[in-house]
Design an enzyme around this catalytic site. Sequence first.
Site, short mmCIF file in Angstrom:
data_model
loop_
_atom_site.label_atom_id
_atom_site.label_comp_id
_atom_site.label_asym_id
_atom_site.label_seq_id
_atom_site.Cartn_x
_atom_site.Cartn_y
_atom_site.Cartn_z
N ASP A 140 1.63 -1.41 4.81
CA ASP A 140 1.31 -0.16 5.52
C ASP A 140 -0.18 0.04 5.30
O ASP A 140 -0.60 0.76 4.39
CB ASP A 140 2.15 0.97 4.91
CG ASP A 140 2.05 2.26 5.71
OD1 ASP A 140 1.47 2.24 6.81
OD2 ASP A 140 2.56 3.29 5.23
N ASP A 170 -0.55 0.38 -5.31
CA ASP A 170 -1.60 1.14 -4.62
C ASP A 170 -2.87 1.05 -5.46
O ASP A 170 -2.81 1.05 -6.69
CB ASP A 170 -1.21 2.60 -4.39
CG ASP A 170 -1.97 3.19 -3.20
OD1 ASP A 170 -1.41 3.23 -2.08
OD2 ASP A 170 -3.14 3.57 -3.39
N ASP A 185 -5.42 -3.79 -6.69
CA ASP A 185 -5.87 -4.14 -5.34
C ASP A 185 -4.87 -5.16 -4.78
O ASP A 185 -4.78 -6.29 -5.28
CB ASP A 185 -7.28 -4.75 -5.46
CG ASP A 185 -7.78 -5.31 -4.15
OD1 ASP A 185 -7.10 -5.13 -3.11
OD2 ASP A 185 -8.85 -5.94 -4.16
N LYS A 198 7.54 5.49 2.20
CA LYS A 198 8.32 4.34 2.67
C LYS A 198 9.01 3.61 1.52
O LYS A 198 10.08 3.04 1.70
CB LYS A 198 7.42 3.41 3.49
CG LYS A 198 6.87 4.12 4.72
CD LYS A 198 6.07 3.22 5.62
CE LYS A 198 5.41 4.02 6.73
NZ LYS A 198 4.26 4.83 6.27
N CYS A 243 -0.89 3.72 11.14
CA CYS A 243 -0.72 4.96 11.91
C CYS A 243 -1.96 5.12 12.79
O CYS A 243 -2.53 6.20 12.87
CB CYS A 243 -0.47 6.16 11.01
SG CYS A 243 -1.70 6.39 9.72
N ALA A 294 1.32 4.34 -1.80
CA ALA A 294 1.20 5.78 -2.09
C ALA A 294 1.09 6.62 -0.81
O ALA A 294 0.46 6.18 0.15
CB ALA A 294 -0.03 6.01 -2.95
N CYS A 296 0.90 -1.17 0.00
CA CYS A 296 0.00 0.00 0.00
C CYS A 296 0.92 1.20 0.00
O CYS A 296 1.21 1.78 1.04
CB CYS A 296 -0.89 -0.02 1.24
SG CYS A 296 -2.08 -1.35 1.21
C1 LIG Z 1 -1.28 4.49 4.97
S1 LIG Z 1 -1.39 4.83 3.29
C2 LIG Z 1 0.20 4.34 2.71
C3 LIG Z 1 1.31 5.33 2.97
C4 LIG Z 1 2.60 4.94 2.26
N1 LIG Z 1 3.03 3.62 2.60
C5 LIG Z 1 3.74 5.90 2.55
O1 LIG Z 1 4.55 5.66 3.43
O2 LIG Z 1 3.81 6.95 1.87
C6 LIG Z 1 -2.39 3.52 2.76
C7 LIG Z 1 -2.52 3.39 1.25
O3 LIG Z 1 -3.22 2.17 0.99
C8 LIG Z 1 -3.91 2.32 -0.24
N2 LIG Z 1 -4.87 1.21 -0.34
C9 LIG Z 1 -6.06 1.08 0.29
N3 LIG Z 1 -6.62 -0.11 -0.03
C10 LIG Z 1 -5.75 -0.73 -0.87
C11 LIG Z 1 -5.77 -1.99 -1.56
N4 LIG Z 1 -6.80 -2.82 -1.44
N5 LIG Z 1 -4.72 -2.29 -2.34
C12 LIG Z 1 -3.69 -1.43 -2.48
N6 LIG Z 1 -3.62 -0.25 -1.87
C13 LIG Z 1 -4.64 0.10 -1.07
C14 LIG Z 1 -4.48 3.72 -0.14
O4 LIG Z 1 -4.78 4.23 -1.42
C15 LIG Z 1 -3.34 4.47 0.56
O5 LIG Z 1 -2.53 5.11 -0.40
#
Ligand SMILES: C[S@@+](CC[C@H](N)C(=O)[O-])C[C@H]1O[C@@H](n2cnc3c(N)ncnc32)[C@H](O)[C@@H]1O
Length: 436
Positions: A325, A280, A306, A262, A378, A258, A256
Amino acid sequence: MKTPGQPRKIAAQMVFHVLDQGQSLNSLLGPQLAKISDPRQRALAQELTFGTLRWCYRLEAVLNSLLKKPLKKKDRDVHALLLVGLYQLLFLEMPPHAAVSETVGVVRQLGKEWAAGLVNGVLRNAQRQSSALSESVDGTESARWSHPDWWVKRLQQDWPQDWQHILEAGNQRPPMVLRVNVSRTDSSAYLQQLKQAGIEAELSPFPDTAIRLEKPVGVDCLPGFYDGLVSVQDGAAQLSASLLNLESGQRVLDACAAPGGKTGHILETVPDLRAVVAIDSDERRLVKVAENLQRLRFNGELLAADAGDPESWWDGEPFDRILLDAPCSASGVVRRHPDIKLLRQAGDLQALSQQQQRLLDALWPLLASGGILLYVTCSVFKQENSDALRVFLDRHHDAAELPLRVQWGKVLPVGCQLLPGEQGMDGFYFARLTKA
Ligand SMILES: C[S@@+](CC[C@H](N)C(=O)[O-])C[C@H]1O[C@@H](n2cnc3c(N)ncnc32)[C@H](O)[C@@H]1O
């Protein structure tokens, strides 16, 4: 050019859009602030917006006791403006007459001349009765801590010793923290560059990549920002990369990813990984990952997909390391995103924890034997953290916890919780699993 009242008008509009239309501050901030050309006025609008949302539960209680009856639905813009006005009077060291007269001026700009007397009266009363008002709203926990009731109750349940500290930390203004790109420089050398640029800062006790600025500055002012020497990221988020025990030649999945904070840190830590796959589900946010990696001069394989449906994107080659994450309530980072307190509902936690289990279940088969999966949120709610991991471990007998052995945070039955405010950092949860 200074336009009187403009920062208050823009702040009130943002507050209105969050409160009444459920919009996130992230989506509003850029376009709204761009309407203000003077940097100081822009900074004031930002301060008024963040402060009003941060203290919204308290300000609503104060306003409630000052209004004879609530404003009509069509006048919720005036309601939002009153909250901004109260924030100035009760929380900022600003000359009260300026705060009142400029706020009343905005009523006229809204074309609601009839409300000028009301706004003037409410704000003058608030100014006169400020200590009595404070005392009276302290009677309810939601107003006292300026958090939703369900949130306060859940923290009392999850953290009987620490809930007050957590709430207090959630109401602080956050520091601006940098992550130094250790593949290009080190923290001490970069600190010198900051000093030469006239930016006051200090090294954080940990992690050793983190530098805390005395005052926030625009990234344009940071030496080498556009060359990838440094990124903006809280110290807590910077703890993830080292917990992955990365080594050259490994294949790593950032599930995950975006906006890529990280992902970039993983590559800075070990630039000669065999592959980094960053996924993402939000295509627009994935563009940010591409921009960040480009700025840092790294490459990764980016997929809009996904993560919970690997059949649609996985090539069958296992990963040595997986960072999950997970999407979460973000309850550990409310000091940076005060709108979360207003947008998140108690019922969201159930849906989030189902999504977290789904992602864990789907990604687990992709981990190589002996590999490490790092689960991060978080959040400070146990339902999304140690309770979720307990459920997962009970269902997967080839999964074992790899203890973190760190000098921070609270050790939980599974994983470790960094509470918000500890060493000045955001609230994060980490659990590290390995596959037998
Ligand atoms: C906590 S943020 C991630 C922050 C990122 N790791 C960083 O450090 O910049 C969670 C991310 O999970 C993504 N997300 C939510 N459901 C998801 C899924 N089923 N598959 C992939 N990404 C997903 C969201 O779009 C969001 O960008």
